[in-house]
Design a protein around this motif. Sequence first.
Motif, short mmCIF file in Angstrom:
data_model
loop_
_atom_site.label_atom_id
_atom_site.label_comp_id
_atom_site.label_asym_id
_atom_site.label_seq_id
_atom_site.Cartn_x
_atom_site.Cartn_y
_atom_site.Cartn_z
N GLY A 31 134.16 3.39 -45.82
CA GLY A 31 133.77 2.21 -45.06
C GLY A 31 132.67 2.44 -44.05
N THR A 32 132.02 3.60 -44.12
CA THR A 32 130.97 3.92 -43.16
C THR A 32 129.73 4.45 -43.88
OG1 THR A 32 131.46 6.26 -42.85
CG2 THR A 32 132.76 4.70 -41.56
N GLU A 33 128.69 4.67 -43.12
CA GLU A 33 127.50 5.36 -43.64
C GLU A 33 127.46 6.78 -43.08
OE1 GLU A 33 127.04 1.83 -42.68
OE2 GLU A 33 127.54 1.74 -44.81
N VAL A 34 128.63 7.38 -42.97
CA VAL A 34 128.75 8.74 -42.44
C VAL A 34 129.05 9.71 -43.57
CG1 VAL A 34 130.12 10.26 -40.96
CG2 VAL A 34 129.56 7.95 -40.18
N LEU A 35 128.30 10.82 -43.62
CA LEU A 35 128.60 11.90 -44.55
C LEU A 35 129.23 13.05 -43.76
CD1 LEU A 35 125.36 12.11 -46.77
CD2 LEU A 35 127.55 11.01 -47.33
N VAL A 46 133.96 24.84 -33.98
CA VAL A 46 133.38 23.67 -33.30
C VAL A 46 132.66 22.82 -34.34
CG1 VAL A 46 131.61 22.95 -31.63
CG2 VAL A 46 133.12 24.89 -31.10
N GLY A 47 132.85 21.53 -34.28
CA GLY A 47 132.14 20.63 -35.19
C GLY A 47 130.74 20.35 -34.68
N ILE A 48 129.76 20.34 -35.60
CA ILE A 48 128.37 20.03 -35.23
C ILE A 48 128.00 18.75 -35.99
CG2 ILE A 48 126.00 20.84 -35.08
CD1 ILE A 48 127.86 22.71 -33.69
N VAL A 49 127.62 17.72 -35.27
CA VAL A 49 127.26 16.47 -35.93
C VAL A 49 125.91 15.98 -35.43
CG1 VAL A 49 129.68 15.82 -36.25
CG2 VAL A 49 128.42 14.99 -34.24
N SER A 50 125.29 15.17 -36.25
CA SER A 50 124.01 14.59 -35.89
C SER A 50 123.95 13.19 -36.50
CB SER A 50 122.87 15.48 -36.38
OG SER A 50 121.63 15.03 -35.88
N GLY A 51 122.82 12.60 -36.43
CA GLY A 51 122.68 11.27 -37.00
C GLY A 51 121.52 10.53 -36.38
N PHE A 63 121.47 18.31 -44.18
CA PHE A 63 121.74 19.58 -43.50
C PHE A 63 123.23 19.79 -43.23
CE2 PHE A 63 117.23 18.80 -42.05
CZ PHE A 63 116.69 19.71 -42.94
N ILE A 64 124.05 19.05 -43.96
CA ILE A 64 125.49 19.27 -43.87
C ILE A 64 125.86 20.42 -44.79
CG2 ILE A 64 127.78 18.31 -44.39
CD1 ILE A 64 126.64 15.53 -43.76
N GLY A 65 126.63 21.34 -44.26
CA GLY A 65 127.10 22.44 -45.09
C GLY A 65 127.49 23.64 -44.24
N ASP A 66 127.95 24.66 -44.93
CA ASP A 66 128.45 25.86 -44.27
C ASP A 66 127.34 26.48 -43.43
OD1 ASP A 66 130.84 27.14 -43.99
OD2 ASP A 66 130.36 28.70 -45.46
N GLY A 67 127.54 26.55 -42.13
CA GLY A 67 126.56 27.16 -41.25
C GLY A 67 125.59 26.18 -40.62
N MET A 68 125.78 24.89 -40.86
CA MET A 68 124.89 23.93 -40.21
C MET A 68 125.70 22.71 -39.74
SD MET A 68 120.97 23.61 -41.44
CE MET A 68 119.69 22.84 -40.46
N LEU A 69 125.49 21.53 -40.29
CA LEU A 69 126.18 20.35 -39.78
C LEU A 69 127.52 20.11 -40.47
CD1 LEU A 69 123.24 17.74 -39.56
CD2 LEU A 69 124.09 19.27 -37.78
N ASP A 70 128.45 19.52 -39.71
CA ASP A 70 129.72 19.10 -40.28
C ASP A 70 129.71 17.62 -40.64
OD1 ASP A 70 131.77 21.46 -39.86
OD2 ASP A 70 130.44 21.39 -38.13
N GLY A 71 128.85 16.88 -39.99
CA GLY A 71 128.78 15.45 -40.27
C GLY A 71 127.43 14.90 -39.87
N ALA A 72 127.03 13.81 -40.52
CA ALA A 72 125.78 13.14 -40.18
C ALA A 72 125.93 11.65 -40.46
CB ALA A 72 124.62 13.72 -41.00
N ALA A 73 125.54 10.85 -39.48
CA ALA A 73 125.63 9.40 -39.63
C ALA A 73 124.26 8.85 -39.95
CB ALA A 73 126.16 8.77 -38.34
N ALA A 74 124.22 7.98 -40.96
CA ALA A 74 122.96 7.38 -41.38
C ALA A 74 122.90 5.93 -40.93
CB ALA A 74 122.83 7.46 -42.91
N GLY A 75 121.97 5.63 -40.05
CA GLY A 75 121.75 4.24 -39.67
C GLY A 75 120.88 3.56 -40.72
#
Lengths: 339, 261
Positions: A31-35, A46-51, A63-75
């Motif tokens: 239900g979101t535009e979040v990966l 620690v979780g790293i997120v961007s968007g 850039f989501i993956g092992d060693g970088m982001l845990d989540g990214a929100a797309a507007g």
Amino acid sequence: MKKLINEPSSVVDEMLDGMVAAHPELARLEGTEVLVRADGPVEGKVGIVSGGGSGHEPTHGGFIGDGMLDGAAAGEVFTSPTADQLSEMIQACDAGEGVLCVVKNYEGDVMNFETAIEMAEMESDTTVEYVITNDDVAVEDSLYTSGRRGVAGTVFVHKVAGAMAHQGGDLEEVKRVAQKANEHAGTMGMALTSCVTPEKGEPTFDLSEDEIELGIGIHGEPGTQRTDVMSADEIADHLTEAVLDDLDLEDSTEIVTMVNGMGGTPLMELYVVNRRVTSHLEAAGFDIWDAWVGDYMTSLDMMGCSITVMAVDDELKELLAYPVETPGLTVTGNQSGGA
Amino acid sequence: MADEHAQATAVRTAAHAIADRLAAEKDHLTDLDSAIGDADHGANMDRGFTAVCDRLADLESDDPAELVKTVGVALISEVGGASGPLYGGSIMKASQELEGGVTAETTVAFAETYLETLQARGKANLGDKTMVDAVTPAVHTYKKSVETDELSPLEALAKAVDAANRGLEFTTPLRAKKGRASYLGWRSVGHQDPGATSTLYILEELLAVAQDELGEMGDIERDATADVDPSDVQVREESETEAKDAVDTAATEDTDTEVQD
């Protein structure tokens, strides 16, 4: 304008579905535009997120993956994600160690992330910190920004923060290295052509055949000057000088560079630019530890590039070289992203 | 519980009144925004409060704080742009002040938190030609009326609306220093600020709902513990509750601007 788009209003939704289809290690929050990482949240990390707005691919979800982001929100294209979705992302990426948000300095992004952090803290016991990136040396205030804009240098911040988190750094350490990377990075961009947003379907700004725009933002917002077309070498020199003037580095400083494509420029041309950037910086007495070349922070189909220089110490070098595997960036063994 | 139910009803009534008003003013807000912004404020606020009403209808709760929080979250998710986090985030944050019940005191706290959040988020000061220019005088007037002048919340809200209106008029001759209008520089002079305008509409509807609900006897208890006295007349309790909610909402809306007075 001919585009591989079904409906402008569904382009972000369809892009996200396509990304998940290509990369099963990514999952979409319902239900979101979040990966997010399909295997997240990762215990003990620690979780790293961007968007931010869409149109900058592979930023952010790539850039989501092992060693970088845990989540990214797309507007929507060039539009901040809403705070409720950012809050859901933050909570979904918290494994109990807290979450760091990496936010590019645009008024909409900052306001929505700040609101999202308040929401997340009201709705859960998540501990959240955020870092605002502002590496663009071109302009102080612009169409969407107070202060400097966050642009391609943000990718270095994602990389460094992600590596520190993967190594077990706590929230404070992860935030520290993210801020350190941002403070040591400077970027300047230019456009040969305007981007075309899906909704508008025509160029965002007029740039004639014999003009280029220096200091352009990643949404096509105005830069510092519009000039006659220059050669690739002249453009490389101009952007590099602008960044060096701002960073004011000492001789023989070790640096990492990024020649970033704006989305519509062939890799061949980016390498041509990189050749000159490298020789320019070496002639100026700097020690280039690594050079990244590619499309990292794009502006839809804009033709052009940006140049980022980041001064590195042993800690930043180690974090940049730390292995990572994402759709948009892979580093293996003891080598960095551009190598 | 009857008290809480009346408060909840007041919140719902106020939300519908605001939604109707913003729908009616949609084109006017869009015209104002066309002059100095991106011409979406009318549509965004209309869509936002339609969503507010939908979400409140789906929420089976008589907890005023939860209802007001829902208003904020709905605006955050539906309005978008800057107005979403500014209006929605400020209402959401301020709703925490009502968790102990709706009283004159907690409505003042609500108003103050709304203003603080609005300013922290938007980084606008009084005179920057933003919502803050309507919210600040309203919040300060409400606080002073309740705490210093010892007026009833309903009377205080009426004064706050007057103050917001004066603040709104004050935006017209200003040069915008925040938000998209600021890129117009001096060309923004002579135009009324759309965000401050929608703020006034919201406050006016809160006042109208409070007056309808409370009538001539209307007032909110000054002491949170006093207003649950079962010996109180039920009608009076309801009226008080609604007035408080209205005040809260108004205060929330006001948060945009810093008051200088």
